[in-house]
Scaffold this active site. Structure first.
Site, short mmCIF file in Angstrom:
data_model
loop_
_atom_site.label_atom_id
_atom_site.label_comp_id
_atom_site.label_asym_id
_atom_site.label_seq_id
_atom_site.Cartn_x
_atom_site.Cartn_y
_atom_site.Cartn_z
CE LYS A 1 52.93 40.73 52.66
NZ LYS A 1 51.64 40.52 52.45
CG ASP B 1 48.30 47.15 39.29
OD1 ASP B 1 47.15 46.61 40.03
OD2 ASP B 1 49.46 46.97 38.80
#
Ligand code: IMP
Length: 192
Positions: A170, A68
């Protein structure tokens, strides 16, 4: 070892799968034909991450991994935070979310923010959580076409947004990449 990735988001599967060791056989919710919406009804990302992993663990009793993530903007008292996905409304809409952040940040000079990801791994019935943080700044307007979510308005390096770097780059620096490295180190330490 078989591991179920407790996410229905194809972008996340694309980011997470290549970073896990080759020996781990990764299955997605699609692979196990799990199509129910997994509730995320807590007010913090730690508990939501746990809720997702627990839901899949109780369905499969197989090692599973959930995550999450939230974008926390200091000038907005941590908004959108746990509500990052649906900041601008019930329907997940990246463009509307970005528009709302930029509107709330209009004229604001203090633009520091951070992404936080919490992975939950349930293995042999044990729960383990791993956190990754990426600090940066909210840009004045969107830049770049890569990535997803708030990437176009989040800058981790002067003048550059996360949507202007490649996925490989990234992964090395991101909240999700950092947390995932911790998961991988843990799995290796367990001989997986
Ligand atoms: P989730 O909990 O990982 O689904 O993330 C919640 C929301 O945060 C997503 O819908 C995106 O809007 C945003 N988000 C998560 N990860 C990233 C990222 O790596 N870049 C930009 N936005 C992200």
């Amino acid at each position: 070892m078989k591991l179920i990735l407790a996410t229905a988001n194809p972008n996340k599967v694309k980011e997470i799968q290549p970073l896990l060791p080759d020996e781990i056989e990764v299955h997605t919710l699609k692979d196990i034909a799990y199509s129910k919406e997994i509730s995320e009804d807590h007010d913090n990302i730690e508990d939501n991450s746990l809720q997702k992993a627990m839901t899949i663990w109780e369905h499969t009793y197989t090692t599973c991994l959930s995550d999450d993530t939230g974008l926390f903007i200091n000038a907005l008292d941590g908004e959108p935070g746990v509500y990052s996905a649906m900041y601008a409304g019930e329907k997940r809409d990246d463009k509307k979310n970005i528009k709302k952040v930029l509107s709330n940040m209009k004229g604001e000079e203090e633009r520091s923010a951070y992404f936080k990801t919490v992975f939950t791994l349930i293995i042999d019935g044990e729960i383990h959580q791993f956190t990754g943080i990426l600090n940066g700044q909210i840009l004045e307007s969107p830049q770049g076409k890569n990535g997803f979510g708030y990437d176009p308005i989040f800058s981790h390096a002067p003048g550059l947004s996360l949507a202007e770097i490649g996925l490989e780059e990234k992964d090395k620096i991101s909240h999700r990449g950092i947390a995932l490295q911790k998961v991988v180190e843990f799995l290796r330490s367990r001989g997986k």
